[in-house]
Design an enzyme around this catalytic site. Structure first.
Site, PDB file in Angstrom:
ATOM      1  N   LEU A  15       7.621  -6.326  18.276  1.00  0.00           N
ATOM      2  CA  LEU A  15       7.138  -4.908  18.449  1.00  0.00           C
ATOM      3  C   LEU A  15       8.455  -3.980  18.237  1.00  0.00           C
ATOM      4  O   LEU A  15       8.433  -3.050  18.422  1.00  0.00           O
ATOM      5  CB  LEU A  15       6.437  -4.584  19.668  1.00  0.00           C
ATOM      6  N   LYS A  66      19.407 -16.460  20.444  1.00  0.00           N
ATOM      7  CA  LYS A  66      20.189 -15.790  21.270  1.00  0.00           C
ATOM      8  C   LYS A  66      21.473 -16.511  21.664  1.00  0.00           C
ATOM      9  O   LYS A  66      22.663 -15.847  21.931  1.00  0.00           O
ATOM     10  CB  LYS A  66      19.585 -15.396  22.698  1.00  0.00           C
ATOM     11  N   ASN A  87      21.315 -10.604  23.156  1.00  0.00           N
ATOM     12  CA  ASN A  87      20.108 -10.044  22.435  1.00  0.00           C
ATOM     13  C   ASN A  87      20.412  -8.800  21.623  1.00  0.00           C
ATOM     14  O   ASN A  87      19.452  -8.219  21.044  1.00  0.00           O
ATOM     15  CB  ASN A  87      18.940  -9.949  23.356  1.00  0.00           C
ATOM     16  N   GLY A 129      14.994 -20.859  31.424  1.00  0.00           N
ATOM     17  CA  GLY A 129      15.501 -20.729  30.200  1.00  0.00           C
ATOM     18  C   GLY A 129      16.356 -19.520  30.023  1.00  0.00           C
ATOM     19  O   GLY A 129      16.933 -19.051  30.944  1.00  0.00           O
ATOM     20  N   LYS A 154      13.841 -29.572  37.013  1.00  0.00           N
ATOM     21  CA  LYS A 154      14.735 -29.052  38.200  1.00  0.00           C
ATOM     22  C   LYS A 154      16.421 -28.817  37.654  1.00  0.00           C
ATOM     23  O   LYS A 154      17.049 -28.127  38.328  1.00  0.00           O
ATOM     24  CB  LYS A 154      14.518 -29.770  39.621  1.00  0.00           C
ATOM     25  N   GLY A 239       5.159  -7.945  31.361  1.00  0.00           N
ATOM     26  CA  GLY A 239       6.430  -7.840  30.867  1.00  0.00           C
ATOM     27  C   GLY A 239       6.891  -6.835  29.826  1.00  0.00           C
ATOM     28  O   GLY A 239       7.722  -6.716  28.940  1.00  0.00           O
TER      29      GLY A 239
HETATM   30  P1  NDP Z   1      13.096 -20.863  26.794  1.00  0.00           P
HETATM   31  O1  NDP Z   1      12.202 -21.781  25.969  1.00  0.00           O
HETATM   32  O2  NDP Z   1      14.309 -20.517  26.912  1.00  0.00           O
HETATM   33  O3  NDP Z   1      12.553 -21.334  28.350  1.00  0.00           O
HETATM   34  C1  NDP Z   1      11.208 -21.642  28.896  1.00  0.00           C
HETATM   35  C2  NDP Z   1      11.117 -21.878  30.151  1.00  0.00           C
HETATM   36  O4  NDP Z   1       9.759 -21.992  30.553  1.00  0.00           O
HETATM   37  C3  NDP Z   1      11.921 -23.151  30.580  1.00  0.00           C
HETATM   38  O5  NDP Z   1      12.175 -22.867  32.142  1.00  0.00           O
HETATM   39  C4  NDP Z   1      10.639 -24.085  30.860  1.00  0.00           C
HETATM   40  O6  NDP Z   1      10.615 -25.069  31.660  1.00  0.00           O
HETATM   41  C5  NDP Z   1       9.449 -23.204  31.139  1.00  0.00           C
HETATM   42  N1  NDP Z   1       7.963 -23.626  30.735  1.00  0.00           N
HETATM   43  C6  NDP Z   1       7.570 -23.640  29.356  1.00  0.00           C
HETATM   44  N2  NDP Z   1       6.309 -23.604  29.439  1.00  0.00           N
HETATM   45  C7  NDP Z   1       6.047 -24.109  30.771  1.00  0.00           C
HETATM   46  C8  NDP Z   1       4.735 -24.541  31.388  1.00  0.00           C
HETATM   47  N3  NDP Z   1       3.628 -24.607  30.854  1.00  0.00           N
HETATM   48  N4  NDP Z   1       4.748 -24.764  32.657  1.00  0.00           N
HETATM   49  C9  NDP Z   1       5.893 -24.382  33.525  1.00  0.00           C
HETATM   50  N5  NDP Z   1       7.232 -24.084  33.060  1.00  0.00           N
HETATM   51  C10 NDP Z   1       6.956 -23.808  31.546  1.00  0.00           C
HETATM   52  O7  NDP Z   1      12.126 -19.418  26.683  1.00  0.00           O
HETATM   53  P2  NDP Z   1      12.780 -17.948  27.332  1.00  0.00           P
HETATM   54  O8  NDP Z   1      13.169 -18.317  28.619  1.00  0.00           O
HETATM   55  O9  NDP Z   1      13.489 -17.433  26.384  1.00  0.00           O
HETATM   56  O10 NDP Z   1      11.415 -17.198  27.314  1.00  0.00           O
HETATM   57  C11 NDP Z   1      10.076 -17.487  28.306  1.00  0.00           C
HETATM   58  C12 NDP Z   1       9.284 -16.496  28.451  1.00  0.00           C
HETATM   59  O11 NDP Z   1       9.848 -15.238  28.716  1.00  0.00           O
HETATM   60  C13 NDP Z   1       8.559 -16.248  26.930  1.00  0.00           C
HETATM   61  O12 NDP Z   1       7.180 -16.368  27.047  1.00  0.00           O
HETATM   62  C14 NDP Z   1       9.036 -14.945  26.381  1.00  0.00           C
HETATM   63  O13 NDP Z   1       8.069 -14.366  25.662  1.00  0.00           O
HETATM   64  C15 NDP Z   1       9.356 -14.184  27.776  1.00  0.00           C
HETATM   65  N6  NDP Z   1      10.271 -12.883  27.563  1.00  0.00           N
HETATM   66  C16 NDP Z   1       9.732 -11.822  27.606  1.00  0.00           C
HETATM   67  C17 NDP Z   1      10.682 -10.678  27.445  1.00  0.00           C
HETATM   68  C18 NDP Z   1      10.283  -9.479  27.795  1.00  0.00           C
HETATM   69  O14 NDP Z   1      11.123  -8.368  27.557  1.00  0.00           O
HETATM   70  N7  NDP Z   1       9.293  -9.105  28.302  1.00  0.00           N
HETATM   71  C19 NDP Z   1      12.230 -11.120  27.284  1.00  0.00           C
HETATM   72  C20 NDP Z   1      12.481 -12.386  26.887  1.00  0.00           C
HETATM   73  C21 NDP Z   1      11.557 -13.350  27.216  1.00  0.00           C
HETATM   74  P3  NDP Z   1      11.239 -26.498  31.140  1.00  0.00           P
HETATM   75  O15 NDP Z   1      12.865 -26.079  31.596  1.00  0.00           O
HETATM   76  O16 NDP Z   1      10.809 -27.521  32.327  1.00  0.00           O
HETATM   77  O17 NDP Z   1      10.847 -26.830  29.908  1.00  0.00           O
END
Ligand code: NDP
Length: 279
Positions: A15, A66, A87, A129, A154, A239
């Protein structure tokens, strides 16, 4: 014409062009803002080509680039250094490309816009993440009393906390989140995209909780928001406001003009609702 773009893979869903065009219209700037799909191993080449064009001011960077952007840019911005993620890129006057991270300020501004008090509050951050890393220092700077990270893996939460190295930042196992007694819970995981909960909400973790925040946004409240509401949490926020606020901060970095976001969040929400209804 000032030229901007957003790089990602995938990128069709972004968007950002719509949001930045709204800012430009509001502030009397003439811009172009395109979506660019870069190959997974081709971000640096694509960004370099874009930024070398006449009129190119800067670009945004989303998943999965990123970290590539952080390694590519000259990074003085503390939020980007803490997050190890960039970003927002901008050409400077000396031929360098500067890197920033506006996700954290976007989250903090959205919380404040929604009248959420951060000062003195215990914050539980689920996820470790890129999105989580970007918001830790801004939340501490906004006055959070403590910030506790819990993640499915963890060890990743421990890595992130060690990198920040601040006594207010701790790690807890997902099974022990109730011991934090958080006032604010932030879901920075992707769990809501697949309609999953990022953590249990039935273990007493909500007893002091006034606000849940889900970084994911959809056309209706996520499961995490709905179940928290059913359990009595007063305030549930998604978000979308963070998305608009991180964009506003990038627009300010590029143009030194600060958009008024209140109406724009509503207009973008209408677009999300209509778009998802069409799907
Ligand atoms: P990453 O891939 O870097 O990290 C994903 C994280 O989510 C990890 O901690 C992962 O855990 C965890 N995870 C994924 N699936 C599950 C699940 N089913 N149950 C529990 N934990 C889960 O992604 P990002 O950190 O970049 O993004 C995460 C979310 O944040 C995305 O959905 C993105 O759309 C949203 N976001 C929104 C923004 C906004 O402006 N609103 C800005 C940036 C991101 P593990 O380490 O165990 O794999």
């Amino acid at each position: 014409m000032k030229k901007f773009a957003v790089f990602g893979n995938p990128i069709a869903q972004s968007l950002s062009p719509t949001i930045h065009q709204m800012f430009a219209d509001q502030l009397g700037e003439t811009i172009s803002y395109e979506k660019i799909l870069a190959p997974e191993d081709g971000f640096v080449e694509a960004a370099t080509t874009f930024l070398a064009q006449d009129g190119a001011i800067g670009c945004n960077v989303t998943m999965p680039f990123k970290l590539d952007a952080f390694n590519f840019a000259k990074v003085d911005d503390q939020a980007a250094k803490d997050a190890q993620a960039v970003n927002t890129l901008m050409n400077d006057d000396n031929g360098k490309v500067l890197g920033y991270n506006t996700d954290g300020i976007g989250l903090v501004n959205d919380l404040l816009n929604n009248d959420v008090e951060i000062q003195g509050k215990r914050v539980l951050l689920i996820g470790a993440g890129g999105a989580a890393r970007g918001v830790i220092s801004p939340l501490i700077e906004a006055g959070a009393a403590s910030l506790t990270i819990a993640n499915r893996t963890k060890a990743k939460a421990e890595q992130v906390a060690n990198a920040v190295s601040n006594s207010k930042v701790q790690v807890v196992a997902l099974e022990d989140i109730a011991s934090v007694a958080p006032h604010i819970i932030i879901n920075s995981t992707a769990a809501s995209l697949s309609n999953e909960l990022p953590c249990s909400l039935n273990n007493g973790v909500l007893r002091n909780c006034d606000v849940v925040y889900d970084m994911v946004y959809k056309n209706s409240p996520t499961r995490f928001m709905r179940e928290a509401a059913e359990a009595g949490v007063e305030n549930q926020i998604d978000g979308l406001g963070m998305l608009v606020e991180q964009a506003a901060e990038a627009f300010y970095i590029w143009t030194q003009k600060r958009p008024d976001t209140s109406d724009i969040v509503k207009r973008v929400r209408d677009i999300v609702e209509q778009g998802e209804k069409r799907n």
